[in-house]
Design a protein around this motif. Structure first.
Motif, PDB file in Angstrom:
ATOM      1  N   CYS A 195      40.970  22.663  42.967  1.00  0.00           N
ATOM      2  CA  CYS A 195      42.232  23.226  43.457  1.00  0.00           C
ATOM      3  C   CYS A 195      43.245  22.126  43.790  1.00  0.00           C
ATOM      4  O   CYS A 195      42.868  21.054  44.274  1.00  0.00           O
ATOM      5  N   ALA A 247      39.173  37.903  42.997  1.00  0.00           N
ATOM      6  CA  ALA A 247      38.890  36.473  42.944  1.00  0.00           C
ATOM      7  C   ALA A 247      38.235  36.028  44.243  1.00  0.00           C
ATOM      8  O   ALA A 247      38.479  36.589  45.313  1.00  0.00           O
ATOM      9  N   THR A 307      45.718  31.676  45.407  1.00  0.00           N
ATOM     10  CA  THR A 307      45.272  30.611  44.499  1.00  0.00           C
ATOM     11  C   THR A 307      45.349  31.112  43.062  1.00  0.00           C
ATOM     12  O   THR A 307      44.686  32.091  42.705  1.00  0.00           O
ATOM     13  N   HIS A 308      46.141  30.464  42.248  1.00  0.00           N
ATOM     14  CA  HIS A 308      46.344  30.887  40.861  1.00  0.00           C
ATOM     15  C   HIS A 308      45.162  30.477  39.985  1.00  0.00           C
ATOM     16  O   HIS A 308      44.687  29.338  40.041  1.00  0.00           O
ATOM     17  N   VAL A 309      44.712  31.417  39.166  1.00  0.00           N
ATOM     18  CA  VAL A 309      43.683  31.156  38.162  1.00  0.00           C
ATOM     19  C   VAL A 309      44.107  31.872  36.886  1.00  0.00           C
ATOM     20  O   VAL A 309      44.498  33.044  36.928  1.00  0.00           O
ATOM     21  N   ASP A 310      44.057  31.198  35.766  1.00  0.00           N
ATOM     22  CA  ASP A 310      44.505  31.758  34.490  1.00  0.00           C
ATOM     23  C   ASP A 310      43.297  32.278  33.693  1.00  0.00           C
ATOM     24  O   ASP A 310      42.520  31.500  33.139  1.00  0.00           O
ATOM     25  N   TRP A 311      43.171  33.621  33.634  1.00  0.00           N
ATOM     26  CA  TRP A 311      42.092  34.257  32.871  1.00  0.00           C
ATOM     27  C   TRP A 311      42.595  34.812  31.536  1.00  0.00           C
ATOM     28  O   TRP A 311      41.910  35.613  30.895  1.00  0.00           O
ATOM     29  N   PRO A 318      37.858  30.503  33.474  1.00  0.00           N
ATOM     30  CA  PRO A 318      39.313  30.469  33.351  1.00  0.00           C
ATOM     31  C   PRO A 318      39.792  29.236  32.610  1.00  0.00           C
ATOM     32  O   PRO A 318      39.035  28.294  32.367  1.00  0.00           O
ATOM     33  N   SER A 320      41.265  25.724  31.930  1.00  0.00           N
ATOM     34  CA  SER A 320      41.225  24.466  32.674  1.00  0.00           C
ATOM     35  C   SER A 320      42.336  23.553  32.174  1.00  0.00           C
ATOM     36  O   SER A 320      42.675  23.553  30.985  1.00  0.00           O
ATOM     37  N   ARG A 370      44.112  26.379  40.348  1.00  0.00           N
ATOM     38  CA  ARG A 370      42.924  25.786  39.775  1.00  0.00           C
ATOM     39  C   ARG A 370      42.826  26.267  38.330  1.00  0.00           C
ATOM     40  O   ARG A 370      43.581  27.161  37.950  1.00  0.00           O
ATOM     41  N   LYS A 371      42.062  25.733  37.412  1.00  0.00           N
ATOM     42  CA  LYS A 371      41.120  24.658  37.555  1.00  0.00           C
ATOM     43  C   LYS A 371      41.693  23.440  36.864  1.00  0.00           C
ATOM     44  O   LYS A 371      42.005  23.472  35.667  1.00  0.00           O
TER      45      LYS A 371
END
Length: 390
Positions: A195, A247, A307-311, A318, A320, A370-371
């Protein structure tokens, strides 16, 4: 013809007639009455003594049982001792006034296998804000090697963590317990080793301290990676309609941190019946907190994670970000997103976009992201001042 002869003739004619089938005509309605009586008795039994589990419904089909359950009167079942204790404790925690701190702090809780690759970036982020934050590190596999003095001596007692297992939730609770010992900690943020901050410390501090909710991701996913992971063994306390997904990365108020530690009833259901690679492949850290707060305080959470996570790639992991991916444009795009995104795991792939409302005002959703690979730290350090203050 004499009367006696007429009588004899009449008697012979009657003797010749076939006998009436009185028994046959009475037999059919009697069986119908008996059958209807048995059905009524069965329905009355189901009404008076509702089953604690719905095995029969799952044995046949939900399409058969659902209409049946819908028209039956709702019967309040008797709660267990554990449910009564849990409801009383959580009710009072949610209603009692919290002590006001003269020096409110944010507890940054890092859940990591070992060393934190972005300590230098976090040091730059925290610089000049002594007394307004606390740091806690749960290193589950090896003792961290620190590159910043701010992180030295901040490790707590840690246990091994296995992905998808309840040990992940145990680590979260262990971090919360240690952070709650400091009465000045008022907001608790769970972060991973990958993060990074997207805004200045002041922006994040005011965003969290000024919020009237906790930021716990929570949505209904009817697909195989959502409700499909539910187990009927969680009945009667947790019904499938209560089961939620979200999440893992949260930011919660002190009140909600206490609720998480106080809960034992729902936690034990997930400990026993939410496990990976056991048919439904249930991942405890994706479902426990969303389900818990959907049941005990749905109005108290924002239904998204800060917290942003791109799926978007549709993979098991996710997206990276490597060093080459880290640009000013990427970071500004991440920090300006003001709608949270959910997609169901069924064939319909229903996408839901919801505005991120902060105290009634539409605001950017994400404070962290992240990530990021460790190799991205130098680029992040170079861009930090420009993207956070722009």
């Amino acid at each position: 013809m004499k009367v006696s002869q007429m009588w004899q003739r009449s008697s012979k004619d009657m003797t010749a007639m076939p006998p009436l089938r009185h028994r046959g005509t009475a037999k059919k309605p009697m069986w119908i009455i008996v059958l209807l009586s048995l059905v009524c008795v069965a329905l009355m039994g189901a009404y008076v003594y509702p089953p604690r589990r719905y095995t029969a419904c799952y044995f046949f089909a939900s399409s058969v049982c659902t209409p049946f359950k819908d028209w039956l009167p709702t019967v309040a079942r008797e709660r267990t001792d554990e449910e009564i204790v849990s409801s009383v404790v959580i009710r009072d925690l949610l209603s009692m006034p919290m002590a006001v701190s003269k020096n409110p702090k944010i507890a940054f809780m890092f859940l990591t296998p070992g060393s934190l690759p972005f300590e230098k970036l976090w040091e730059k982020f925290l610089q000049g804000h002594d007394g307004r934050y606390s740091i806690y590190i749960h290193a589950s596999h090896e003792k961290p090697v620190h590159s910043s003095s701010l992180f030295v001596g901040r490790e707590i007692h840690s246990e091994k963590v296995v992905w998808g297992r309840i040990s992940m939730v145990d680590a979260e609770k262990r971090l919360l317990a240690n952070a709650l010992e400091d009465v000045d900690n008022q907001f608790f943020v769970l972060l991973s080793d990958s993060c990074v901050p997207l805004h200045t410390f002041d922006y994040i501090y005011n965003y969290l301290m000024g919020s009237n909710v906790s930021f716990i991701d929570c949505f209904l996913d009817p697909g195989p990676h959502g409700s499909g992971r539910y187990s009927t063994e969680m009945l009667p306390e947790i019904e499938q309609r209560d089961f939620r997904k979200g999440a893992q990365w949260f930011a919660v108020t002190r009140r909600h941190a206490l609720v998480i530690l106080a809960d034992n009833l729902y936690y034990n259901k997930f400990k026993l019946y939410c496990k990976p690679a056991e048919g439904r492949n249930c991942i405890a850290d994706e479902h426990y907190l969303p389900t818990l707060f959907n049941m005990v305080d749905p109005a108290g959470i924002a239904n998204w994670s800060v917290t942003h996570v791109d799926w978007s790639e549709g993979k098991w992991h996710p997206r990276s970000y490597r060093a080459a991916d880290v640009t000013f444009e990427l970071l500004k795009n991440l920090m300006s997103v003001n709608e949270n995104f959910h997609i169901t795991s069924d064939d319909k792939k229903v996408v839901t976009m919801t505005p991120c409302m902060w105290n009634g005002t539409k605001r950017p959703c994400y404070l962290f992201a992240r990530k990021f690979y460790p190799e991205a730290q130098n680029n992040l350090l170079k861009l930090f001042s420009s993207y956070t203050y722009a």
